[in-house]
Design an enzyme around this catalytic site. Structure first.
Site, PDB file in Angstrom:
ATOM      1  N   GLY A 168       0.779  -1.385   0.129  1.00 35.92           N
ATOM      2  CA  GLY A 168       0.117  -0.144   0.152  1.00 35.92           C
ATOM      3  C   GLY A 168       0.858   1.199  -0.234  1.00 35.92           C
ATOM      4  O   GLY A 168       0.652   2.286  -0.695  1.00 35.92           O
ATOM      5  N   THR A 169       2.056   1.199   0.703  1.00 38.41           N
ATOM      6  CA  THR A 169       2.675   2.366   0.806  1.00 38.41           C
ATOM      7  C   THR A 169       3.591   2.924  -0.606  1.00 38.41           C
ATOM      8  O   THR A 169       3.292   3.951  -1.109  1.00 38.41           O
ATOM      9  CB  THR A 169       3.909   2.074   1.765  1.00 38.41           C
ATOM     10  OG1 THR A 169       3.366   1.957   2.955  1.00 38.41           O
ATOM     11  CG2 THR A 169       4.860   3.068   2.105  1.00 38.41           C
TER      12      THR A 169
ATOM     13  N   CYS B 114       2.637   4.199  21.404  1.00 36.09           N
ATOM     14  CA  CYS B 114       3.419   3.747  22.548  1.00 36.09           C
ATOM     15  C   CYS B 114       4.744   2.895  22.119  1.00 36.09           C
ATOM     16  O   CYS B 114       5.649   2.906  22.865  1.00 36.09           O
ATOM     17  CB  CYS B 114       2.678   2.857  23.385  1.00 36.09           C
ATOM     18  SG  CYS B 114       1.802   1.672  22.673  1.00 36.09           S
TER      19      CYS B 114
ATOM     20  N   ASN C 101      -7.559   3.887   9.224  1.00 37.12           N
ATOM     21  CA  ASN C 101      -7.153   2.695  10.065  1.00 37.12           C
ATOM     22  C   ASN C 101      -7.337   2.690  11.558  1.00 37.12           C
ATOM     23  O   ASN C 101      -7.459   1.710  12.058  1.00 37.12           O
ATOM     24  CB  ASN C 101      -5.707   2.382   9.776  1.00 37.12           C
ATOM     25  CG  ASN C 101      -5.003   3.754   9.788  1.00 37.12           C
ATOM     26  OD1 ASN C 101      -5.279   4.634   8.814  1.00 37.12           O
ATOM     27  ND2 ASN C 101      -3.785   3.489  10.367  1.00 37.12           N
TER      28      ASN C 101
HETATM   29  N1  PLP Z   1      -2.885   3.104   4.177  1.00 34.08           N
HETATM   30  C1  PLP Z   1      -3.554   2.802   5.368  1.00 34.08           C
HETATM   31  C2  PLP Z   1      -4.877   3.165   5.655  1.00 34.08           C
HETATM   32  C3  PLP Z   1      -2.996   1.536   6.164  1.00 34.08           C
HETATM   33  O1  PLP Z   1      -3.685   1.125   6.999  1.00 34.08           O
HETATM   34  C4  PLP Z   1      -1.907   1.020   5.950  1.00 34.08           C
HETATM   35  C5  PLP Z   1      -1.183   0.020   6.699  1.00 34.08           C
HETATM   36  O2  PLP Z   1      -1.391   0.016   7.854  1.00 34.08           O
HETATM   37  C6  PLP Z   1      -0.905   1.442   4.815  1.00 34.08           C
HETATM   38  C7  PLP Z   1      -1.688   2.449   4.017  1.00 34.08           C
HETATM   39  C8  PLP Z   1       0.317   0.812   4.382  1.00 34.08           C
HETATM   40  O3  PLP Z   1       0.241  -0.260   3.650  1.00 34.08           O
HETATM   41  P1  PLP Z   1       1.237  -1.280   3.597  1.00 34.08           P
HETATM   42  O4  PLP Z   1       1.459  -1.866   4.786  1.00 34.08           O
HETATM   43  O5  PLP Z   1       0.917  -2.449   2.438  1.00 34.08           O
HETATM   44  O6  PLP Z   1       2.494  -0.657   2.789  1.00 34.08           O
END
Ligand code: PLP
Length: 384
Positions: free
Chosen positions: A71-72, A324, A150
Site C-alpha cells: 500500500g505504501t 506507545c 485505519n
Molecule cells: N494506508 C493505510 C490506511 C494503512 O492502514 C496502511 C497499513 O497499515 C497502509 C496505507 C500501508 O500499507 P502497507 O503496509 O501495505 O504498506
C-alpha cells in the site's frame, strides 16, 4: 493459550484458499511471466486471471490495475505520478488523518517547495465539505483522501469528494487500504482517478498491493527499470503473491454482503458488551459511518499501553491509539486531529475484527475487559 486476534487493521491472516492457490507458484509454475517461452506464458496467464479478479472486486478494467509491493508504494506512486505529470501545478490537498504513507510523502513534497493543505476533522473525525471545496484551487495537482481510516474506521464520502474534484479537473486519489474487501468499492460509479490497496489487509500476504489508475489518466512510473506492468511498474512480478491477492479479492467479492452483516454484528456486540459494563468509556470516530469490523474504545484515565499488555496476558491482540511503540504516550495524530480529550485519547484501544472471528471470542473479550479496566483504574496515576 488461544490467541484472540482483534488486530485485523494491522494485518490479517492469509486465507487458507489463498495459501493453497499460491503454493504451485513456488514449486511448479515458477517461470518469469515476461519470458517468451511456453513456461513463462503459462505463468503469465495466472497473472492475467489475478488482475481480472482484482478488477472485478473494484468494478474496473483489468488494464487499470498495476501490481505493486504494498500500500505504501501505491500511495507514493500515486502522488509522484500526479506531480510529475502536472509540473505546472504546485498544490496538494489531503487530510490530517491519513496514514503516514501519505502524510510522510506529502511532507517530503512540501520540503521540495509544494504547498500542502491538510484538512482538519471534527470530534468524530469527519471532514467539513465547505473546507474541502475551498481548498480546491486551479493550482491543485492532486487530492488524496483515504477511503477508510485505519484507527477509528471512519468511511469518508469518496463519491462526493471525487465528484467535486472532477468538476474542477483535479486528480483524485484514495488510499483504500483499509476499505478494500470490507466495503463495496465501485469504480464504475465513483470518478476516482487512482486508488491504493494492500494485500495483507484483506487476507492476502504482506508485500503485495495494487494501484488502480483510471484509463486516460496520465501516469508516470515511480519504479524504473524493466517493462513489466505495461511499463507502469518495473520489477519482475511477484507471481505467487499476485495470484494470492487475486484469490483474496475473489473471496471478498463473493462474500462481501454476508460478511458486512456478520462482522458488524460481532463488532457491535463487542462494543456494547464493553461500554455497557465499563463506566466512563467513549467510542471514538463516526459510529454512523465506519468499517464493519472496527471499534475504537477509550477508557477514561488509564494508559492504552497498560490495557494492551493486560489484554495480551489473556492472548487478546488489539492496538493502541497512542504511539506507545515509540515510547511516547502522546495520542496518535488521528485522535489528536479529532481533539479527543487527553484523559480518553491516551487510553484509546482499537479492536478490529474480520470474517474469521467468532462470537465466542467476542464474549471472551467482553468477560475479560471490565475487571481488567477496574484493576488498571485502581492503579492509575491519572485521577479526575
Ligand atoms: N494506508 C493505510 C490506511 C494503512 O492502514 C496502511 C497499513 O497499515 C497502509 C496505507 C500501508 O500499507 P502497507 O503496509 O501495505 O504498506
Amino acid at each position: 493459550m488461544k490467541t484472540v486476534y482483534f488486530d485485523n487493521n494491522a494485518t490479517t491472516m492469509v486465507a487458507p484458499e489463498v495459501t493453497e492457490a499460491m503454493q504451485p507458484f513456488f514449486t511448479t509454475y515458477w517461470a518469469n511471466p515476461s519470458s517468451m517461452h511456453t513456461f513463462g506464458g503459462q505463468v503469465a496467464k495466472y497473472v492475467k486471471t489475478a488482475r481480472e479478479q482484482v478488477a472485478a472486486m473494484l468494478h474496473c478494467k483489468p488494464s487499470e490495475i498495476i501490481f505493486t509491493s504494498c500500500g505504501t508504494e501505491s500511495d507514493n506512486s500515486a502522488i509522484w505520478s500526479a506531480l510529475e505529470t502536472q509540473q505546472d501545478k504546485r498544490h496538494i490537498v489531503t487530510t490530517c488523518v491519513e496514514h503516514p504513507a501519505i502524510l510522510q510523502t506529502v511532507a517530503m513534497w512540501e520540503r521540495k517547495g509544494y504547498r500542502v493543505t491538510r484538512l482538519g476533522v471534527d470530534g468524530k473525525g469527519r471532514l467539513d465539505l465547505d473546507e474541502y471545496k475551498a481548498a480546491l484551487t486551479p493550482d491543485t495537482a492532486i487530492v488524496s483522501v483515504m477511503f477508510a481510516n485505519n484507527e477509528v474506521g471512519n468511511i469518508y464520502p469518496i463519491q462526493q469528494l471525487a465528484e467535486l474534484a472532477k468538476e474542477k479537473g483535479i486528480l483524485f486519489h484514495t488510499d483504500a487500504v483499509q476499505a478494500a474487501g470490507k466495503v463495496e468499492i465501485n469504480l464504475e460509479k465513483m470518478p476516482v482517478d487512482m486508488l491504493s490497496i494492500s494485500g495483507h489487509k484483506l487476507h492476502a500476504p504482506k508485500g503485495i498491493g495494487i494501484l488502480y489508475v483510471r484509463k486516460g489518466v496520465r501516469f508516470r512510473p515511480f519504479m524504473r527499470g524493466g517493462h513489466q506492468e505495461a511499463g507502469r511498474r518495473a520489477g519482475t512480478e511477484n507471481v505467487p503473491y499476485i495470484v494470492g491477492l487475486g484469490v483474496a479479492c475473489d473471496l471478498a467479492t463473493k462474500n462481501l454482503s454476508d460478511e458486512i452483516t456478520r462482522v458488524s454484528a460481532l463488532r457491535d456486540r463487542l462494543e456494547k458488551g464493553i461500554t455497557s459494563s465499563v463506566p466512563d468509556t467513549l467510542v471514538n470516530g463516526d459510529t454512523e459511518n465506519r468499517l464493519p469490523g472496527t471499534t475504537n474504545i477509550a477508557f477514561r484515565n488509564i494508559e492504552g499501553e497498560a490495557v494492551l499488555l493486560m489484554l495480551n496476558e489473556y492472548g487478546i491482540c488489539a492496538s493502541s491509539g497512542s504511539a506507545c511503540t515509540s515510547g511516547s504516550l502522546e495520542p496518535s495524530h488521528v485522535l489528536h486531529a479529532m481533539n479527543v480529550p487527553f484523559k480518553y485519547a491516551h487510553s484509546s484501544t482499537r479492536f478490529s475484527l474480520c470474517r474469521y472471528n467468532t462470537q465466542e471470542e467476542v464474549d471472551f473479550v467482553i468477560e475479560k475487559v471490565p475487571p481488567l479496566i477496574k484493576q488498571l483504574r485502581e492503579l492509575s496515576p491519572f485521577k479526575d
